[in-house]
Design an enzyme around this catalytic site. Structure first.
Site, PDB file in Angstrom:
ATOM      1  N   CYS A  10      -7.975   6.121   0.192  1.00 37.55           N
ATOM      2  CA  CYS A  10      -9.035   6.448   1.143  1.00 37.55           C
ATOM      3  C   CYS A  10      -9.032   5.346   2.182  1.00 37.55           C
ATOM      4  O   CYS A  10      -9.424   4.211   1.904  1.00 37.55           O
ATOM      5  CB  CYS A  10     -10.383   6.524   0.430  1.00 37.55           C
ATOM      6  SG  CYS A  10     -11.779   6.757   1.557  1.00 37.55           S
ATOM      7  N   GLU A  61      -7.956  12.168   5.107  1.00 40.02           N
ATOM      8  CA  GLU A  61      -6.596  11.965   4.621  1.00 40.02           C
ATOM      9  C   GLU A  61      -5.645  12.616   5.616  1.00 40.02           C
ATOM     10  O   GLU A  61      -6.035  13.520   6.365  1.00 40.02           O
ATOM     11  CB  GLU A  61      -6.389  12.556   3.227  1.00 40.02           C
ATOM     12  CG  GLU A  61      -7.076  11.787   2.112  1.00 40.02           C
ATOM     13  CD  GLU A  61      -6.536  10.382   1.889  1.00 40.02           C
ATOM     14  OE1 GLU A  61      -5.631   9.957   2.644  1.00 40.02           O
ATOM     15  OE2 GLU A  61      -7.030   9.710   0.977  1.00 40.02           O
TER      16      GLU A  61
END
Length: 229
Positions: free
Chosen positions: A2, A112
């Site tokens: 992340c 992402e």
């Protein structure tokens, strides 16, 4: 992993939801809407500290990118924005924090990237992952204190795990949350393995293809979350 996320929270709502005893000025300011949070940015976090009169739960501000207490400088922070759940109780960088300094990081969702093509050219296409219900999520994190030449620095990392099947086509890692937030924050829980058992993958996340403007860390604004064709 992340590496970017969005956060916007109402401190008053966090006080009610998590029964906070204190909101620091920095913690309240960190709750301002931001839609492209990057490593080294200051982020809001919920922590619980033991005091002589009992535990105190606070909303504070932390710098994203963990700096262990024994570090000589801050150069390691960029490599420690995430902690893998598989090794979080073993690696010296995270082991002590897992036993003593756990936190929650409020977020709207996270980004992402996936390798795709646009007009035949390879591009890094961002996707925004958010709870299907559109609710605020609380990522599981760790935090540390490090004494810098200018004073104490509080920094944090996000714990990640293997992505679920419905998200793995975008990226193979995802943040974790906790089922029992009270137990997770409890400073009396000093068994890192027991704390790790409280972790859960984030469930029911909806991926949305969004503008590649988010690739630039200088970009911000709610428009970054808007879906594109």
């Amino acid at each position: 992993m992340c590496g970017r996320y969005a956060a916007s929270a109402d401190p008053d709502e966090l006080v009610l939801k998590h029964r906070l005893d204190e909101v620091t000025d920095e913690g309240a300011a960190a709750c301002a809407p931001r839609y492209n949070i990057a490593p080294t940015d200051t982020v809001p976090a919920i922590v619980e500290r033991a005091t002589q009169t009992g535990p105190v739960r606070k909303l504070v501000a932390l710098r994203w990118g963990l700096v262990p207490s024994w570090s000589r400088d801050m150069s390691c922070a960029a490599r420690m924005i995430n902690a893998r759940v598989e090794t979080v109780t073993q690696k010296p960088s995270f082991r002590r924090a897992m036993s003593q300094r756990r936190c929650l990081l409020p977020a709207l969702g996270y980004y992402e990237w996936r390798k795709e093509t646009d007009d035949g050219k390879p591009v890094k296409q961002p996707y925004f992952m958010q709870p299907a219900q559109g609710t605020l999520m609380h990522m599981a994190g760790l935090y540390e204190f490090w004494r810098s030449p200018d004073g104490w620095l509080m920094s944090t990392t996000i714990i990640t795990t293997s992505a679920t099947d419905d998200l793995g086509w975008i990226h193979d890692r995802m943040p974790m949350t906790v089922a029992d937030t009270d137990a997770w924050l409890d400073p009396c829980l000093t068994d890192g393995d027991a704390a790790r058992d409280l972790l859960d993958p984030l469930a029911f996340l909806r991926p949305t293809k969004v503008s590649r403007a988010v690739n630039n860390v200088a970009s911000d604004g709610a428009s970054l979350l808007q879906p594109i064709d």
